[in-house]
Design an enzyme around this catalytic site. Structure first.
Site: not given
Ligand code: XBP
Ligand code: MG
Length: 239
Positions: A13, A15, A22, A56, A83, A85, A124, A126, A129, A184
């Site tokens: 994963d 983030d 985050e 997301g 979003h 921006a 998930t 973008s 990112n 995580d």
């Molecule tokens: C992480 C998320 C993402 C980011 C924001 O998903 O929830 O939405 O916080 O990214 P994952 P976007 O569990 O896969 O780490 O604004 O690009 O959606």
């Molecule tokens: Mg994560």
């Protein structure tokens, strides 16, 4: 986790797992984008912890709109721009060099490579990112490149839906027995388990106290997983 000779790829994963993006980047980027858009909403860490239950960034904005008594359908087109921006702000924070990978990340990927285990990315967030994180924080580490990259744009349903993990397995042409996962969050854990994969959890800033009963392993930092891998390799060699 980490079965030498059986596991061919570890799916990471992004983030919270590879870097604490985050708190260090998404949250400040959201607040800057909200301010630039002239919206009165600001999120502190406690509010963001709660909002993170929605995977997301766009979906998170819609949820907050609804919670604050707005019609999310009416605001959707505007929030789409907010979003976008936010993601531009995120890229600028990455370009500043402010976000580094978590302790032990480089060592873990190198240790996996030494044991002929590749790595991949299943997120998930973008794609832009991921690309910003790769360009500014990871590629300077001179790592082997990930063999698969699945992002939010590659799926119809975000985590906790298993789709992102199923897409990764399909692209890799590997089975659930040949891969394992590092996550995580509870959403990520459920997504991977529903895809049939075993999961190690590394505790992160916002999800450290969630329930992780379905995980095979629970650690505080990635360097602990280097030690686990070393031990598994030693046991396999002496068997
Ligand atoms: C992480 C998320 C993402 C980011 C924001 O998903 O929830 O939405 O916080 O990214 P994952 P976007 O569990 O896969 O780490 O604004 O690009 O959606
Ligand atoms: Mg994560």
């Amino acid at each position: 986790m980490f079965i030498p000779g059986q596991h061919r790829c570890v799916l990471f994963d992004v983030d919270g797992t590879i870097a604490e993006t985050e708190g260090q980047a998404h949250l400040p980027a959201f607040n800057q984008a909200l301010e630039d858009a002239g919206l009165p909403w600001r999120w502190d860490r406690a509010a963001y912890r709660r909002l993170l239950k929605t995977a997301g960034g766009f979906e998170r904005l819609l949820r907050f709109a609804e919670e604050s008594g707005n019609d999310p359908d009416e605001l959707a087109a505007h929030l789409k721009l907010v979003h976008q921006a936010k993601n531009r702000r995120f890229a600028a924070i990455m370009a500043s060099g402010a976000v580094q990978p978590r302790k032990g990340f480089r060592e873990l990927v190198m240790a996996l490579a030494m044991n002929n285990i590749a790595w991949g990315v299943v997120t998930t967030t973008s794609r832009s990112n991921w690309e910003a994180l790769w360009a500014h924080s990871l590629s300077p580490l001179r790592l082997p490149e990930p063999v698969v990259i699945v992002t939010g744009e590659d799926v119809a349903a975000k985590k906790p839906d298993p789709e992102a993990y199923l897409v990764a397995l399909d692209r890799l042409r590997l089975t659930t027995r040949q891969c394992c996962v590092i996550e995580d969050s509870r959403n990520g854990l459920i997504a991977a388990r529903m895809a049939g994969l075993s999961v190690a959890i590394v505790r992160s800033e916002f999800f450290g106290d969630e329930r992780f009963d379905e995980a095979a392993l629970l650690v505080d930092e990635l360097d602990e997983l280097v030690a686990v891998l070393d031990a598994r390799v030693r046991t396999a060699r002496s068997a």
